[in-house]
Design an enzyme around this catalytic site. Structure first.
Site, PDB file in Angstrom:
ATOM      1  CD  GLU A 133      -2.623   0.994   2.718  1.00 12.81           C
ATOM      2  OE1 GLU A 133      -3.803   1.351   2.726  1.00 12.81           O
ATOM      3  OE2 GLU A 133      -2.031   0.560   3.741  1.00 12.81           O
ATOM      4  CD  GLU A 180      -6.906   7.800   4.504  1.00 10.93           C
ATOM      5  OE1 GLU A 180      -6.955   6.918   5.378  1.00 10.93           O
ATOM      6  OE2 GLU A 180      -6.075   7.808   3.582  1.00 10.93           O
TER       7      GLU A 180
END
EC number: 3.2.1.8
Length: 221
Positions: free
Chosen positions: A114, A208
């Protein structure tokens, strides 16, 4: 989405910890029928209901407002169903308090990883001093700035394939900005020295947040 444990502990009012189910995240985005600017063909909408998420994929624009605080974690934005070492141009009006990032974000299939290229953030530097379990890998000079590079291993954590163990790669811009071009290949080439692969899954330019309030209006190409 994974966050370093020390950050999770700092977030007041977070439920359990600001750790989203990455597998659910991967299934939440949707392919769009007509590509937007720069070939954009992917809408990331993970927990967009935690705020007010709107988008126009053909124009490459989206907005997110979370002015009543965040009870959980959301990741929303636009991007590509398959990542690449592409140059991503963006402009934004991004204002955030608490835990929030404006970044390039994605996954690698093999070896699974990630990654974040963080352009700006709210009150918490995701790789700030005192983070446990984090290894600093030096710096990358790219697009007129210096990024501090970190890696972290997530053990038996949610991922795009279920529960697995994988690395995270982070490049955090030392001077925040809210518009410009991100030459992702510069970061990928540096990370490759430490095991970063090139089997790309999705790649997005999202906002986010997992605490606080804020707003973002972003154009991506």
């Amino acid at each position: 989405m994974k966050f370093f444990a020390t950050i999770a502990a700092l977030v007041v009012g977070a439920v359990a910890a600001p750790v989203a189910e990455a597998e659910a995240e991967a299934s939440s985005p949707m392919l769009i029928e007509r590509a937007g600017p720069g070939g954009i063909n992917y809408v990331q909408n993970y927990n967009g209901n935690l705020g007010q998420f709107t988008y126009n994929e053909n124009a490459g624009t989206y907005s997110m407002y979370w002015n009543n605080g965040v009870n959980g974690d959301f990741v929303v934005g636009l991007g590509w169903s398959t990542g690449a070492a592409r140059s991503i141009t963006y402009s934004s009006n991004y204002q955030a308090s608490g835990g929030s990032y404006l970044s390039v974000y994605g996954w690698i299939n093999s070896p699974q990883a990630e990654y974040y290229i963080v352009e700006s953030y709210g009150s918490y530097n995701p790789c700030g001093a005192g983070q446990s379990g984090v290894t600093q890998l030096g710096t990358v000079c790219s697009d007129g700035a210096t990024y501090t590079v970190y890696t972290d291993t997530r053990t038996n954590q949610p991922s795009i394939t279920g529960t697995s163990t994988f690395k995270q790669y982070w490049s955090v811009r030392q001077t925040k900005r809210t518009s410009g071009t991100v030459t992702t290949g510069n970061h990928f080439a540096y990370w490759a020295k430490y095991g970063f692969g090139n089997s790309y899954n999705f790649q997005v330019m999202p906002v986010e947040a997992f605490s606080g309030t804020g707003s973002a209006s972003v154009t991506v190409s």
